[in-house]
Motif scaffolding. Structure first.
Motif, PDB file in Angstrom:
ATOM      1  N   LEU A   1      -5.707  68.204  41.398  1.00 24.45           N
ATOM      2  CA  LEU A   1      -5.697  69.543  40.820  1.00 24.45           C
ATOM      3  C   LEU A   1      -5.382  69.409  39.338  1.00 24.45           C
ATOM      4  O   LEU A   1      -4.433  68.726  38.951  1.00 24.45           O
ATOM      5  CB  LEU A   1      -4.643  70.421  41.500  1.00 24.45           C
ATOM      6  CG  LEU A   1      -4.409  71.805  40.886  1.00 24.45           C
ATOM      7  CD1 LEU A   1      -5.659  72.667  40.955  1.00 24.45           C
ATOM      8  CD2 LEU A   1      -3.232  72.505  41.578  1.00 24.45           C
ATOM      9  N   GLY A   2      -6.188  70.027  38.506  1.00 23.78           N
ATOM     10  CA  GLY A   2      -5.980  70.012  37.061  1.00 23.78           C
ATOM     11  C   GLY A   2      -6.183  71.390  36.478  1.00 23.78           C
ATOM     12  O   GLY A   2      -6.827  72.259  37.091  1.00 23.78           O
ATOM     13  N   ALA A   3      -5.630  71.622  35.302  1.00 26.47           N
ATOM     14  CA  ALA A   3      -5.739  72.939  34.663  1.00 26.47           C
ATOM     15  C   ALA A   3      -5.649  72.778  33.161  1.00 26.47           C
ATOM     16  O   ALA A   3      -5.041  71.836  32.647  1.00 26.47           O
ATOM     17  CB  ALA A   3      -4.649  73.877  35.164  1.00 26.47           C
ATOM     18  N   ASP A   4      -6.296  73.678  32.462  1.00 23.65           N
ATOM     19  CA  ASP A   4      -6.111  73.809  31.027  1.00 23.65           C
ATOM     20  C   ASP A   4      -5.907  75.284  30.708  1.00 23.65           C
ATOM     21  O   ASP A   4      -5.605  76.081  31.596  1.00 23.65           O
ATOM     22  CB  ASP A   4      -7.280  73.193  30.253  1.00 23.65           C
ATOM     23  CG  ASP A   4      -8.621  73.819  30.622  1.00 23.65           C
ATOM     24  OD1 ASP A   4      -8.620  74.920  31.206  1.00 23.65           O
ATOM     25  OD2 ASP A   4      -9.666  73.211  30.331  1.00 23.65           O
ATOM     26  N   ARG A   5      -6.102  75.645  29.454  1.00 22.25           N
ATOM     27  CA  ARG A   5      -5.804  77.019  29.060  1.00 22.25           C
ATOM     28  C   ARG A   5      -6.755  78.025  29.685  1.00 22.25           C
ATOM     29  O   ARG A   5      -6.368  79.158  29.972  1.00 22.25           O
ATOM     30  CB  ARG A   5      -5.895  77.126  27.532  1.00 22.25           C
ATOM     31  CG  ARG A   5      -5.522  78.494  26.985  1.00 22.25           C
ATOM     32  CD  ARG A   5      -5.639  78.504  25.475  1.00 22.25           C
ATOM     33  NE  ARG A   5      -7.016  78.211  25.055  1.00 22.25           N
ATOM     34  CZ  ARG A   5      -7.395  78.099  23.782  1.00 22.25           C
ATOM     35  NH1 ARG A   5      -6.494  78.211  22.814  1.00 22.25           N
ATOM     36  NH2 ARG A   5      -8.658  77.834  23.503  1.00 22.25           N
ATOM     37  N   ASP A   6      -8.015  77.622  29.956  1.00 18.46           N
ATOM     38  CA  ASP A   6      -9.029  78.574  30.401  1.00 18.46           C
ATOM     39  C   ASP A   6      -9.465  78.397  31.848  1.00 18.46           C
ATOM     40  O   ASP A   6     -10.074  79.321  32.407  1.00 18.46           O
ATOM     41  CB  ASP A   6     -10.271  78.460  29.512  1.00 18.46           C
ATOM     42  CG  ASP A   6      -9.961  78.737  28.055  1.00 18.46           C
ATOM     43  OD1 ASP A   6      -9.157  79.651  27.797  1.00 18.46           O
ATOM     44  OD2 ASP A   6     -10.503  78.032  27.178  1.00 18.46           O
TER      45      ASP A   6
END
Length: 579
Positions: free
Chosen positions: A444-449
């Motif tokens: 699972l990964g995430a950035d600002r958008d």
């Protein structure tokens, strides 16, 4: 002083140079774009360049011919007139140097005349201003007599040497830059030299000023006519090209509108030429295409209605069969072994049939455009854990283990958790089905958008071109391979529809022998455009092997996962969280 003025003064030469380069690149990009998109521009430019080349070649050839013709005629005339003048001058140069000047009536005037001066005066009187004369006496220390303020020293020494070593009747011709005594500017001239009476050299100087002016005028006329011809040819090419390009452009615009769904679009047919026949063929194609699309729409509508009706109609008898099967399954202990086994098989197949029926109903809702989202802010870590928990029992039966790589901080996103969980369950079931019992990595990964979930297996993988086909309904990579864990063949198709309903992506990567990876990318805010994914589609270890292929340095591979009978969370996976 205004702030803007101070900022302008602070710009360094490097900044100015970078600004000029940016503008030049921008202009070059616009020109390349116009060149690629405009057929008329390419044809006119090509015609202009070729016309200029032809005009230059013809102009150079024509000017060379004119110059050669003018100079040759001038040279021939100068030689003939010089030969006649030398015969006249020989009569004066045979008299002694102290001869008496004789008048026209034959009486002596009592004055002595130098024969060189007399010959020069006689030849000058005959010239009428068309040429000048330079006479040398070999016995007079090299000094000469010249008419018309000609500087006698401008006669080349090489030419004089040729004349001095030649015979009486021989003439030598050379183009010389003649200098004058006084304010008159030097100019080119034909110089014709010859010997007279063995001791005298006579040089006739024929200026080429008039010829040079004539040639300059001719050159200007040729240049002007060539430029006008090039522009005329460019205009003709533009006009002719427009007659061809305009119908093609109209056909292109009509094709774009037809592709956008305006099936009533047609071209106007003018005349009976090739372009008119092209327009007629286009209109026939558009009509046939509209009919076929209408037929396919009707067939698709019938199919969707059939699936929806059958799915709904099957629910009632399935409920009755389900109730009877439950009674038989609960009382299977009182049956003989064969009947008890039949009750268990019927129970399992009924569960699979219900799952297939539910998938068919879901597909019918998507086909009808009735699918909606129940959005709420959720932590994607919880969604992943619930999906993995639902898949643990199946994974244990297949001797498969999960490795979770979840960030330490919450990954909030506005999603329909029920649909996202279904996507992840389908991806996990597919990984278990084709993973051949090897570990499955869930990242699972995430950035600002955006947020993304990647499911990686190390099974059979996908062949080239199967990355998009895997999402087709009822598609199998190997038709001879039976489903070992059940399934309807609609899971990935429904998952892709769920991802698109969120405005996200569901993508697949695979290679034979290296397994496969499915990546789900969703915007963190519902309705926001998705411009990228925080996780790579190709696994990092595969990309590393490709990068280092052919090098002697060993490739680092991930450490083997620890053995555990259930799913586990890698608390050190914070490095996978996007910056």
């Amino acid at each position: 002083m205004p702030v803007s003025a101070r900022k302008r003064r602070r710009r360094t030469p490097g900044q100015i140079a970078r600004g000029v380069r940016r503008r030049a690149r921008r202009l070059a990009g616009r020109l390349r774009h116009a060149w690629r998109r405009s057929l008329q521009l390419r044809v006119v430019t090509s015609t202009l360049v070729l016309s200029m080349a032809v005009v230059v070649v013809l102009g150079v050839f024509l000017m060379q011919s004119i110059v050669a013709s003018v100079l040759t005629s001038t040279e021939v005339s100068a030689v003939e007139e010089s030969r006649a003048n030398i015969a006249t001058a020989s009569g004066y140069l045979t008299q002694p140097a102290d001869s008496t000047d004789i008048s026209q009536d034959g009486t002596a005037q009592g004055q002595t005349v130098n024969p060189v001066d007399a010959a020069a005066k006689a030849l000058t009187d005959r010239s009428g201003g068309r040429y000048d004369v330079v006479i040398f006496n070999e016995g007079s220390v090299g000094e000469g007599r010249a008419s018309g303020q000609v500087d006698w020293s401008s006669i080349p020494a090489l030419l004089r040497a040729k004349v001095q070593s030649s015979e009486e009747q021989s003439l030598w011709v050379q183009t010389v830059k003649i200098r004058y005594i006084g304010a008159k500017q030097p100019e080119s001239a034909w110089v014709v030299g010859g010997r007279v009476n063995g001791t005298y050299e006579i040089y006739h100087v024929f200026p080429l000023g008039d010829e040079e002016k004539t040639l300059l005028t001719v050159q200007q006329m040729v240049f002007g006519a060539g430029a006008a011809l090039v522009l005329l040819l460019a205009g003709v090419a533009s006009l002719v090209t427009r007659q061809v390009v305009t119908p093609v452009r109209l056909a292109r615009q009509a094709a774009e509108r037809l592709a956008a769904g305006r099936l009533e679009e047609r071209l106007k047919v003018r005349g009976e030429d090739d372009l008119a026949r092209l327009a007629t063929s286009f209109n026939e194609m558009a009509s046939n295409l509209a009919v076929k699309i209408h037929q396919l729409e009707e067939l698709s509508q019938v199919q969707r209605q059939f699936v929806s009706d059958v799915s709904h109609e099957l629910r009632t008898p399935l409920t009755t069969v389900r109730m009877a099967a439950d009674l038989l399954y609960e009382g299977r202990e009182d049956f003989d072994p064969a009947s008890a086994r039949a009750a268990e098989l019927m129970q399992n197949q009924l569960e699979r049939f219900e799952s297939m029926l539910a998938d068919l109903l879901e597909i019918s809702r998507y086909d009808a455009g009735a699918a909606t989202l129940d959005l709420e802010p959720v932590d994607m870590r919880d969604v992943v854990l619930r999906a993995v928990g639902d898949s643990e029992t199946l994974a244990e039966r297949q001797a498969t283990r999960f490795e979770l790589r979840l960030p330490n901080e919450p990954c909030m996103a506005e999603v329909d958790s029920r649909r996202v969980e279904r996507i992840l369950r389908n991806l996990l079931f597919n990984a278990i089905e084709h993973g051949e019992g090897k570990d499955i990595v869930v990242t699972l990964g995430a950035d600002r958008d955006a947020v993304a979930v990647a499911v990686r297996d190390h099974g059979v993988g996908l062949k080239p071109g199967e990355e998009t086909m895997v999402f087709d309904r009822f598609w199998r990579a190997d038709p001879s391979r039976a489903r070992t864990i059940g399934g309807t063949g609609l899971g990935l198709a429904i998952s892709r529809e769920d991802a698109m309903l969120h405005g996200g992506w569901l993508q697949a990567w695979g290679a034979p022998g290296e397994g496969s990876q499915f990546r789900l990318s969703l915007p963190r805010v519902a309705g926001a455009p998705l411009r990228g994914s925080p996780l790579p589609l190709v696994p990092p270890e595969v990309e590393m092997r490709r990068t280092w292929r052919g090098h002697t340095t060993p490739v680092l591979t991930p450490a083997p996962a620890e053995t555990a009978p259930r799913a586990r969370e890698n608390v050190d996976a914070g490095a996978f969280d996007a910056e």
